[in-house]
Design an enzyme around this catalytic site. Structure first.
Site, PDB file in Angstrom:
ATOM      1  CE  LYS A 242      -4.425  -1.575   1.619  1.00 34.96           C
ATOM      2  NZ  LYS A 242      -4.246  -3.012   1.959  1.00 34.96           N
TER       3      LYS A 242
ATOM      4  CB  SER B 250       0.017  -8.131  -1.023  1.00 36.30           C
ATOM      5  OG  SER B 250      -0.818  -8.971  -0.241  1.00 36.30           O
TER       6      SER B 250
ATOM      7  CD  GLU C 142     -10.243   4.677   0.675  1.00 36.27           C
ATOM      8  OE1 GLU C 142     -10.050   5.882   0.433  1.00 36.27           O
ATOM      9  OE2 GLU C 142      -9.524   3.771   0.197  1.00 36.27           O
TER      10      GLU C 142
HETATM   11  C1  LIG Z   1      -5.104  -4.021   1.572  1.00 38.39           C
HETATM   12  C2  LIG Z   1      -4.371  -5.258   1.303  1.00 38.39           C
HETATM   13  C3  LIG Z   1      -4.732  -6.112   0.238  1.00 38.39           C
HETATM   14  C4  LIG Z   1      -5.940  -5.897  -0.613  1.00 38.39           C
HETATM   15  O1  LIG Z   1      -5.915  -4.750  -1.415  1.00 38.39           O
HETATM   16  P1  LIG Z   1      -5.665  -4.820  -2.978  1.00 38.39           P
HETATM   17  O2  LIG Z   1      -6.012  -3.462  -3.443  1.00 38.39           O
HETATM   18  O3  LIG Z   1      -6.556  -5.889  -3.536  1.00 38.39           O
HETATM   19  O4  LIG Z   1      -4.239  -5.150  -3.182  1.00 38.39           O
HETATM   20  C5  LIG Z   1      -3.949  -7.226  -0.006  1.00 38.39           C
HETATM   21  N1  LIG Z   1      -2.877  -7.513   0.769  1.00 38.39           N
HETATM   22  C6  LIG Z   1      -2.519  -6.730   1.795  1.00 38.39           C
HETATM   23  C7  LIG Z   1      -1.330  -7.123   2.604  1.00 38.39           C
HETATM   24  C8  LIG Z   1      -3.243  -5.586   2.097  1.00 38.39           C
HETATM   25  O5  LIG Z   1      -2.879  -4.818   3.138  1.00 38.39           O
END
Ligand SMILES: *Cc1c(COP(=O)(O)O)cnc(C)c1O
Length: 404
Positions: A100, A388, A122
């Site tokens: 993010k 992620s 948000e």
């Molecule tokens: C917020 C988040 C997501 C989901 O958001 P996307 O916009 O689909 O990437 C996925 N993995 C992590 C670690 C997150 O914090």
């Protein structure tokens, strides 16, 4: 021939109005149209402004910690058999613990170039709120974060982090008191304060230009992966797999590969099971509708009432999905599958025990999916998974969950 034409189309999206096929666009009050036009114009010119791009690259590398490694998980690969080669794109090693920050730094810098003194955001689980509050400190902007009252209760640590970072967390008491309602309030704030304020949206959702702009800021994930995998294996991967909430880490990984012969798989949260109604699988189970200024797949009843999404991971708990994913589903370029809460817990424990890496529950869905379906992948496949984020934020949930 036909699929080649389709992939070419995919890379030329969105059109000028922000449409990905029939999806996307702008469904907002008239007062926001001018602001969105301005933002689009400014962004498109900065996209080719070498000073902006140089500054962005500087902050991504020296502040956010890029490039992130591409790590070959040999223990996991051996455990799943079939001579698979599994690579993890380590977004969990980014500053603040997830991908993010790529978008938050990009839009924070954008806000500064636009001369805005304030950003709003948000947040659901608080992860985007923390990333936005962090970028606001970096670029000296004041920051207000809208968050559902129910989420504030569930995510006390992130609320505290935002307050330490000097952001104001504004509780939202309407509707289900969660992310969907917080997003409505952020849009309302922006309508009123558009002259001074940039809306720092957290995923590839919302009205044009956000799905395009956030995708472009996250595409650094895929660009790095392409260079790294070529260096490690002298070729492109066979598969890319990423979890899909709003869809920003997935499209960030996929985008630079849309025109390549690489199979792409997005994993939605199936919650307690895709047939139970308690899930967040908007692509697989939603119907076409309008939410938060965009046309996409939405979890809604026959009267258009938005349904509550459910997932063990708060980051996937969104009742819609970015319009580019809706388009990529319709064209068949990306396959969308799902993984349950239980699959995610399995993925979490597997990676922790086999590799000593605790993933966030969101990418644990992609890991759990692969673990359960490994036998369906051709022998020797090279697979990149977008890791992620890291799991620290989820340890309370994991501690109290039962792995069946
Ligand atoms: C917020 C988040 C997501 C989901 O958001 P996307 O916009 O689909 O990437 C996925 N993995 C992590 C670690 C997150 O914090």
């Amino acid at each position: 021939m036909r699929s080649e034409r389709k992939t070419k189309q995919a890379s030329a999206k969105p059109d000028q109005g922000g449409h990905f096929g029939i999806f996307g666009g702008r469904f907002v009050p008239e007062t926001l149209m001018k602001a969105l036009d301005e933002l689009t114009r400014a962004y498109l010119s900065l996209k080719h402004n070498s000073k902006f791009q140089k500054e962005l690259a500087y902050y991504l590398s020296n502040y956010a910690g890029r490039p992130t490694p591409l790590y070959e998980a040999q223990n996991l690969s051996r455990a799943l058999g079939r001579d698979l080669r599994i690579f993890l794109k380590r977004e969990d090693l980014c500053h603040t613990g997830a991908h993010k920050i790529n978008n938050a730094v990009g839009q924070g810098l954008l806000a500064r170039y636009l001369g805005k003194k304030r950003v709003i955001a948000e947040t659901g689980a608080g992860q985007h709120g923390v990333a936005a509050a962090t970028a606001a400190r970096l670029f000296n902007l004041s920051c207000d974060v809208y968050m559902g009252a129910e989420d504030i209760r569930r995510q006390a640590l992130n609320v505290y982090k935002m307050s330490l970072l000097g952001a104001r967390v504004i509780p939202v008491d309407s509707g289900s008191k969660t992310l969907k309602d917080a997003t409505n309030e952020a849009i309302r704030d922006w309508v009123t304060n558009v002259e001074t304020t940039h809306y720092l949206l957290g995923s590839v959702v919302g009205p044009h230009p956000y799905p395009m702009l956030v995708r472009d800021f996250q595409a650094v994930i895929g660009r790095e992966t392409k260079v790294q995998i070529k260096k490690l294996t002298r070729s492109l991967p066979d598969f890319l797999i990423a979890c899909v909430g709003g869809g920003s880490n997935a499209i960030g990984l996929f985008y630079p590969f849309l025109n390549e012969k690489v199979k792409l798989i997005g994993i939605e949260a199936a919650g307690k099971g895709i047939q139970t109604g308690e899930h967040a699988a908007s692509l697989r189970k939603g119907t076409i509708g309008v939410l938060h200024g965009m046309k996409s797949f939405v979890l809604q009843d026959k009267n258009g009432q938005i349904q509550l999404a459910h997932s063990i991971s708060a980051g996937l708990d969104y009742p819609s999905v970015g319009p580019e994913h809706a388009f990529l589903k319709e064209t068949g370029r990306v396959r969308y599958e799902s993984a349950t809460d239980q699959d995610a817990l399995l993925g979490f424990h597997l990676l922790t025990l086999l590799e000593g890496i605790m993933p966030a529950l969101e990418p644990a869905h992609a890991l759990g999916y692969l673990a359960k379906r490994a036998k369906n992948f051709p022998r020797g496949s090279k697979i990149v998974i977008c890791l992620s984020g890291r799991g620290d934020k989820d340890l309370d949930v994991i501690r109290s969950a039962k792995l069946k």
